[in-house]
Scaffold this active site. Structure first.
Site, short mmCIF file in Angstrom:
data_model
loop_
_atom_site.label_atom_id
_atom_site.label_comp_id
_atom_site.label_asym_id
_atom_site.label_seq_id
_atom_site.Cartn_x
_atom_site.Cartn_y
_atom_site.Cartn_z
N SER A 1 0.83 -1.19 0.00
CA SER A 1 0.00 0.00 0.00
C SER A 1 0.87 1.24 0.00
O SER A 1 1.96 1.25 0.58
CB SER A 1 -0.89 0.00 1.24
OG SER A 1 -1.53 1.25 1.42
N TYR B 1 -1.21 -0.36 10.43
CA TYR B 1 -1.48 -1.04 9.16
C TYR B 1 -0.32 -0.82 8.19
O TYR B 1 0.17 -1.78 7.58
CB TYR B 1 -2.78 -0.50 8.55
CG TYR B 1 -2.95 -0.83 7.08
CD1 TYR B 1 -3.17 -2.14 6.67
CD2 TYR B 1 -2.88 0.17 6.12
CE1 TYR B 1 -3.32 -2.45 5.33
CE2 TYR B 1 -3.04 -0.13 4.77
CZ TYR B 1 -3.26 -1.43 4.38
OH TYR B 1 -3.39 -1.74 3.05
#
Length: 361
Positions: free
Chosen positions: A151, A176
């Site tokens: 990501s 995350y």
């Protein structure tokens, strides 16, 4: 740097897709089922309740319909990536030659109060995948290419991007993002040590029909349809590289078929590893994105033309784990594959609004 590639066809392959009931995973599997004329697709997902499993079951239904028309075989296995024995059995019984690892606990925001939810799928689960790929090659061709989703959240609060891939990823602002950074480190290590061809894709703000309900565009549609307020982070002052789902899937499929080579352009040994940003390479202001969403929700007949959007917006300061400026460097993917996502937010949000109306009819 342009990477040497080993070309892999999709037909005749056993393809394992983890997270295949998720937004990106389901879209990828449907596309593969439409294009493959042979081979097998194994869909592995735990169908958790992070958001309403009804949407995941809906996606699985779309996959089942595509499978009926496909010449490729399709199999769904329900399970958890952290279940080492179950995953080991999949490698033994189905011998995947290409893996696309999309399973993960997502969301920068959810990680604030639930960091432990990320350990199983994002850390242990990812390790089980790369370890399975390693042992699949013990005396066998095994896994020929492992593609995994990272990501652009890994860039954290780094405002000054340097030229090259990877950029500075030493300051992730969410747990995350930290888990995704760890995935990149683990993958490179295993690729270097065991010669496993791997490609990491730093996906940027993927959106579209049947997306995740926790994302802004989807939650806004839900909230406004029910006359509830929608939080607008950083008072709307954000810039994101929004990537439409079909473009993300196209990028994944191109990557799947081109495994990094263990030699460079001069024939010298090289680590068979590549890492790319996936996005348009340009950003849209969050205020413009929301305005376009409003117009398309009205155009699709979901909300009336006189709906008072401002009355149902709650402007909030950005939390310390939320990126307010997001950029991607698409140069390297474009050089290697001749492709850059190009769907505009107008086109993408129009398709989302049309789907949303049909799904909630």
């Amino acid at each position: 740097m342009k990477h040497n590639k080993t070309i892999l066809g999709l037909d005749h392959q056993n393809i394992l897709v983890t997270g295949g009931a998720g937004f990106i995973g389901a879209s990828l599997i449907i596309r593969l089922l439409k294009e493959m004329t042979s081979g097998q697709i194994i869909n592995f997902d735990n169908i958790n309740d992070y958001y309403d499993p009804k949407l995941k079951e809906y996606r699985l239904g779309l996959i089942d319909e595509a499978a009926k028309e496909s010449s490729a075989n399709y199999l769904f296995i329900k399970g958890n990536l952290a279940d080492t024995n179950l995953l080991r059995g999949i490698f033994i019984n189905y011998k995947p030659s290409i893996i696309v690892n999309l399973a993960a606990q997502e969301s920068d925001e959810y990680a604030i109060d639930h960091p432990t939810a990320y350990i199983g799928p994002n850390i242990i689960g990812f390790f089980n995948i790369i370890e399975g790929a390693r042992h699949s090659r013990d005396g066998h061709p095994g896994v020929q290419h492992l593609v995994y989703a990272s990501s652009t959240s890994v860039y954290g609060d780094n405002r000054e991007k340097t030229q090259g891939i990877p950029f500075d990823i030493d300051h992730p602002v969410s747990f995350y993002a930290a888990t995704k950074k760890s995935n990149e480190v683990y993958a490179y290590s295993y690729s270097r040590l065991y010669g496993i061809p791997m490609t990491g894709l730093r996906l940027s703000s993927v959106y579209g029909p049947a997306g995740r309900p926790d994302t802004l565009y989807y939650s806004a549609a839900d909230n406004w349809s029910s006359k509830r307020s929608q939080a607008i982070i950083n008072n709307g002052s954000c810039n994101k590289d929004f990537t439409y789902i079909d473009d993300a899937v196209e990028a994944i499929i191109k990557a799947m078929q081109n495994a990094p080579s263990n030699t460079d352009e001069n024939g010298q040994p090289a680590v068979p590893y590549a890492l790319y940003d996936i996005g348009k390479g340009t950003t849209d202001n969050l205020t413009d994105f929301i305005s376009t969403l409003q117009e398309e929700l009205v155009s699709a007949g979901i909300l009336p033309s006189d709906f008072d959007f401002e009355a149902y917006k709650e402007y909030v300061e950005a939390q310390p784990n939320i990126l307010v400026s997001e950029k991607t460097n698409t140069k390297y993917f474009a050089e290697d594959f001749g492709f850059t996502p190009s769907t505009t937010i107008r086109e993408g949000l129009k398709k989302f609004a049309e789907w949303y109306k049909e799904y909630n009819a």
